[in-house]
Write an enzyme that holds these catalytic residues in place. Structure first.
Site, PDB file in Angstrom:
ATOM      1  N   CYS A   1       6.300  -0.179   7.102  1.00 47.99           N
ATOM      2  CA  CYS A   1       5.820   0.972   6.343  1.00 47.99           C
ATOM      3  C   CYS A   1       6.976   1.481   5.483  1.00 47.99           C
ATOM      4  O   CYS A   1       8.109   1.565   5.960  1.00 47.99           O
ATOM      5  CB  CYS A   1       5.367   2.062   7.310  1.00 47.99           C
ATOM      6  SG  CYS A   1       4.811   3.567   6.505  1.00 47.99           S
ATOM      7  N   LEU A   2       6.689   1.814   4.233  1.00 48.35           N
ATOM      8  CA  LEU A   2       7.744   2.282   3.329  1.00 48.35           C
ATOM      9  C   LEU A   2       8.357   3.594   3.830  1.00 48.35           C
ATOM     10  O   LEU A   2       9.491   3.914   3.481  1.00 48.35           O
ATOM     11  CB  LEU A   2       7.198   2.464   1.911  1.00 48.35           C
ATOM     12  CG  LEU A   2       6.704   1.172   1.237  1.00 48.35           C
ATOM     13  CD1 LEU A   2       6.091   1.484  -0.128  1.00 48.35           C
ATOM     14  CD2 LEU A   2       7.831   0.150   1.102  1.00 48.35           C
TER      15      LEU A   2
ATOM     16  N   GLU B   1      -3.095   2.408   5.765  1.00 49.28           N
ATOM     17  CA  GLU B   1      -2.972   3.439   4.720  1.00 49.28           C
ATOM     18  C   GLU B   1      -3.825   4.661   5.027  1.00 49.28           C
ATOM     19  O   GLU B   1      -3.387   5.795   4.834  1.00 49.28           O
ATOM     20  CB  GLU B   1      -3.347   2.868   3.346  1.00 49.28           C
ATOM     21  CG  GLU B   1      -2.450   1.730   2.867  1.00 49.28           C
ATOM     22  CD  GLU B   1      -0.961   2.050   2.949  1.00 49.28           C
ATOM     23  OE1 GLU B   1      -0.581   3.220   2.793  1.00 49.28           O
ATOM     24  OE2 GLU B   1      -0.179   1.116   3.179  1.00 49.28           O
TER      25      GLU B   1
ATOM     26  N   GLN C   1       2.876   9.959   1.431  1.00 46.50           N
ATOM     27  CA  GLN C   1       4.189   9.290   1.363  1.00 46.50           C
ATOM     28  C   GLN C   1       4.978   9.673   0.110  1.00 46.50           C
ATOM     29  O   GLN C   1       6.157   9.350   0.009  1.00 46.50           O
ATOM     30  CB  GLN C   1       4.013   7.767   1.411  1.00 46.50           C
ATOM     31  CG  GLN C   1       3.443   7.271   2.735  1.00 46.50           C
ATOM     32  CD  GLN C   1       3.327   5.763   2.750  1.00 46.50           C
ATOM     33  OE1 GLN C   1       2.337   5.218   2.276  1.00 46.50           O
ATOM     34  NE2 GLN C   1       4.347   5.088   3.259  1.00 46.50           N
TER      35      GLN C   1
ATOM     36  N   GLY D   1       0.831  -1.195   0.000  1.00 46.05           N
ATOM     37  CA  GLY D   1       0.000   0.000   0.000  1.00 46.05           C
ATOM     38  C   GLY D   1       0.865   1.244   0.000  1.00 46.05           C
ATOM     39  O   GLY D   1       2.028   1.207   0.416  1.00 46.05           O
TER      40      GLY D   1
HETATM   41 NI    NI Z   1       2.725   3.126   5.783  1.00 42.95          NI
END
Ligand code: NI
Length: 186
Positions: free
Chosen positions: A98-99, A141, A50, A45
């Site tokens: 999480c990215l 998200e 982001q 996601g």
């Molecule tokens: Ni995230």
């Protein structure tokens, strides 16, 4: 186009994101870029904050999990003007990453049933009840759209344990295989 992913410390990750108008410029291209950026980073996601945009757009790809969850075969969806209306069900703990928080994985408790509203890629409105793994990914998200990150759900002790990694990110250090934008670095 693959975009750099904003890392912990970037103020945009702490902003409440805004709904967009139906004529938001180049929306299709933005969504395509978000899918490409998520795929390149092997994410399930990605939320617009982001990539530096404080707007309520999210992409999700659960197809990568279809070996374990056959119901998610070919599941790739964009959610526009997404809002969680209700969280319920049973509280379940599961590891999350999480990215925007490379190198951090922690167990997070979330309800396993939610009610959400959003527009799909064709701007058709939906309101639905979602359960299981998708409910978790959506909560993770959609939290980004409220300026929240999964580490906000951790106990003070767990937060203390990851403090060193977070401080390193604030100094511009992030070790990952994809392109990122940390604070203080262009
Ligand atoms: Ni995230």
């Amino acid at each position: 186009m693959v975009l750099p992913i904003y890392v912990y410390g970037q103020p945009v990750l702490r902003k409440v994101a805004e709904d967009i108008a139906p004529d938001y410029p180049n929306l299709k291209e933005l969504i395509d870029n978000m899918f490409e950026t998520m795929d390149k980073a092997d994410g399930v996601g990605l939320a617009a904050p982001q990539i530096g945009l404080p707007i309520r757009v999210v992409v999700v790809n659960l197809d990568v999990l279809s070996e374990d969850f056959p119901e998610y075969k070919d599941f790739r969806k964009a959610y526009i003007n997404a809002h969680i209306l209700e969280v319920g069900g049973e509280e379940v703990a599961m590891d999350e990453g999480c990215l925007s928080l490379p190198g951090i994985h922690e167990s997070v408790k979330r309800g396993d049933k939610i009610r959400v509203k959003y527009l799909d890629e064709n701007l058709v409105p939906h309101e639905e009840v979602v359960e299981g793994y998708l409910a978790r990914v959506m909560q993770h998200e959609f939290d980004h759209l409220e300026g929240k990150m999964f580490i906000d759900h951790l106990s003070p002790l767990r937060k203390q344990m990851i403090k060193g990694k977070l401080n390193a990110m604030l100094k511009g250090k992030a070790h990952c295989t994809y392109k990122v934008k940390t604070v203080g670095r262009k």
